[in-house]
Write an enzyme that holds these catalytic residues in place. Structure first.
Site, PDB file in Angstrom:
ATOM      1  N   VAL A   1      -3.314  33.311 -23.657  1.00 50.41           N
ATOM      2  CA  VAL A   1      -3.445  34.722 -23.264  1.00 50.41           C
ATOM      3  C   VAL A   1      -2.891  34.983 -21.850  1.00 50.41           C
ATOM      4  O   VAL A   1      -2.653  36.131 -21.485  1.00 50.41           O
ATOM      5  CB  VAL A   1      -4.923  35.172 -23.346  1.00 50.41           C
ATOM      6  CG1 VAL A   1      -5.764  34.538 -22.247  1.00 50.41           C
ATOM      7  CG2 VAL A   1      -5.047  36.687 -23.346  1.00 50.41           C
ATOM      8  N   TYR A   2      -2.651  33.928 -21.051  1.00 51.36           N
ATOM      9  CA  TYR A   2      -2.154  34.134 -19.678  1.00 51.36           C
ATOM     10  C   TYR A   2      -0.694  34.561 -19.726  1.00 51.36           C
ATOM     11  O   TYR A   2       0.116  33.855 -20.316  1.00 51.36           O
ATOM     12  CB  TYR A   2      -2.247  32.846 -18.855  1.00 51.36           C
ATOM     13  CG  TYR A   2      -3.627  32.267 -18.661  1.00 51.36           C
ATOM     14  CD1 TYR A   2      -4.785  33.013 -18.887  1.00 51.36           C
ATOM     15  CD2 TYR A   2      -3.785  30.938 -18.253  1.00 51.36           C
ATOM     16  CE1 TYR A   2      -6.049  32.447 -18.711  1.00 51.36           C
ATOM     17  CE2 TYR A   2      -5.041  30.379 -18.064  1.00 51.36           C
ATOM     18  CZ  TYR A   2      -6.167  31.130 -18.306  1.00 51.36           C
ATOM     19  OH  TYR A   2      -7.404  30.565 -18.124  1.00 51.36           O
ATOM     20  N   SER A   3      -0.243  35.663 -19.166  1.00 53.49           N
ATOM     21  CA  SER A   3      -0.954  36.668 -18.390  1.00 53.49           C
ATOM     22  C   SER A   3      -0.774  38.040 -19.064  1.00 53.49           C
ATOM     23  O   SER A   3      -0.079  38.914 -18.556  1.00 53.49           O
ATOM     24  CB  SER A   3      -0.399  36.672 -16.968  1.00 53.49           C
ATOM     25  OG  SER A   3       1.046  36.670 -17.037  1.00 53.49           O
TER      26      SER A   3
ATOM     27  N   GLY B   1       1.231  34.207 -23.062  1.00 54.96           N
ATOM     28  CA  GLY B   1       2.111  33.059 -23.277  1.00 54.96           C
ATOM     29  C   GLY B   1       3.067  32.810 -22.121  1.00 54.96           C
ATOM     30  O   GLY B   1       3.782  31.808 -22.102  1.00 54.96           O
TER      31      GLY B   1
ATOM     32  N   LYS C   1      -5.699  26.990 -24.421  1.00 53.54           N
ATOM     33  CA  LYS C   1      -6.854  27.583 -25.111  1.00 53.54           C
ATOM     34  C   LYS C   1      -6.408  28.583 -26.173  1.00 53.54           C
ATOM     35  O   LYS C   1      -5.315  29.140 -26.096  1.00 53.54           O
ATOM     36  CB  LYS C   1      -7.760  28.315 -24.107  1.00 53.54           C
ATOM     37  CG  LYS C   1      -8.094  27.524 -22.864  1.00 53.54           C
ATOM     38  CD  LYS C   1      -9.017  28.315 -21.946  1.00 53.54           C
ATOM     39  CE  LYS C   1      -9.023  27.761 -20.537  1.00 53.54           C
ATOM     40  NZ  LYS C   1      -7.786  28.047 -19.800  1.00 53.54           N
TER      41      LYS C   1
END
Length: 318
Positions: free
Chosen positions: A52-54, A63, A87
């Site tokens: 999920v980043y960012s 991604g 994660k």
């Protein structure tokens, strides 16, 4: 340099600092991220990111951090020199939660972005009470059996749900969660200490806490009564921690740091490293100087009086 620590029963051993990858492709552009990773590799070997980043940044889809890390791993031929954790479970373009379908799609996307054949440590990012535990845990087990993932971890779960998951894995003979990633630092102790810590002690889980520096609050750059530093998250950080207890902890950190010839960041991380079950706190950096400072925390030895002073400030209830 500090001795490596075992990550529970994963078979992995890591330097006792995990570099947070949430800033890669966000507050650290690609060139800065590469410089930070190069500097970290001189002493460290454990990096944490998430699919999920960012996504929270306008124009980002999630991604971005994995993609930057993947490009660096390829350009430095460093795949065998780094333990990579990522994660699944937060909402991304592929969906959200811990259904079998979402886990299967997400792991393949993460493997592709990271450019690796196997993820060393794969966390369920958030609990998903809407999906049966058996479905989630058997999906993770299948990833381990298929060789896509070496070890499993969990983050943002209550003690009750963590224990329930571990009991289910045991009962069904599934690959087990071995690492817990909770929020834990000198100003936020109660979320972990107590029931969650007891689960880790009882079940032999290693702990890699996030917000080890309370999103930068414990670095000493925030001053009571002064405007927040210019950074994208400073306002929220002050709102969360800028209270009597928070400022008391910062004061204690500065005193101990002065006594030990260290920085407040180093003392905050060294304190975490003394806590039962903690293997490697997570902290992020946006410059080479910060990386060197963070790595230096693990040659710092806190004495009994230091620990008493930090305890007294961090257990204060106004």
């Amino acid at each position: 340099m500090a001795a490596k620590r075992k990550l529970g029963a994963t078979g992995l051993e890591v330097f006792p600092l995990c570099l947070g990858g949430n800033v890669f492709g966000w507050t650290a552009d690609e060139a800065t991220s590469f410089a930070v990773l190069d500097a970290f590799l001189e002493g460290g070997d454990f990096v944490d990111t998430a699919d999920v980043y960012s996504r929270w940044v306008p124009g980002h889809v999630g991604g971005e951090s994995e993609a930057v890390l993947g490009k660096w791993l390829a350009s430095r031929k460093a795949k065998d020199r780094l333990v990579v954790a990522t994660k699944v479970g937060a909402e991304t373009a592929l969906g959200k939660g811990l259904t079998r379908e979402h886990i299967e799609k997400s792991v393949d996307a993460s493997l592709r972005r990271l450019g690796v054949e196997r993820i060393d440590l794969y966390y369920s990012h958030y609990d998903d009470p809407n999906t049966p535990l058996e479905e989630t845990l058997s999906a993770f087990d299948a990833l381990v059996k298929a060789g896509k993932v070496k070890a499993l971890g969990l983050s943002n779960h209550s003690a009750q749900r963590a224990q329930e998951a571990l009991d289910t894995q045991q009962r069904l003979g599934l690959a087990r969660y071995q690492v817990l990633q909770p929020e834990y630092n000198l100003v936020e102790r109660m979320k972990f200490e107590g029931a969650l810590q007891q689960v880790c002690e009882r079940e032999g889980l290693a702990v890699a806490p996030y917000f080890g520096l309370a999103a930068g609050f414990l670095t000493g750059k925030y001053q009571e009564g002064q405007p927040a530093p210019a950074s994208p998250r400073a306002g929220n950080v002050l709102k969360k921690y800028g209270n009597a207890k928070g400022w008391g902890v910062v004061t204690a950190l500065k005193k101990v740091a002065e006594r030990r010839g260290a920085t407040p960041s180093q003392v905050a991380l060294a304190w975490l490293a003394t806590r039962p079950t903690v293997a490697a706190p997570i902290a992020s950096a946006t410059s080479v100087a910060q990386v060197k400072e963070l790595l230096g925390a693990f040659s710092l030895k806190l004495e009994a009086d230091d620990l008493r002073e930090l305890d007294s400030a961090s257990m204060f209830h106004p």
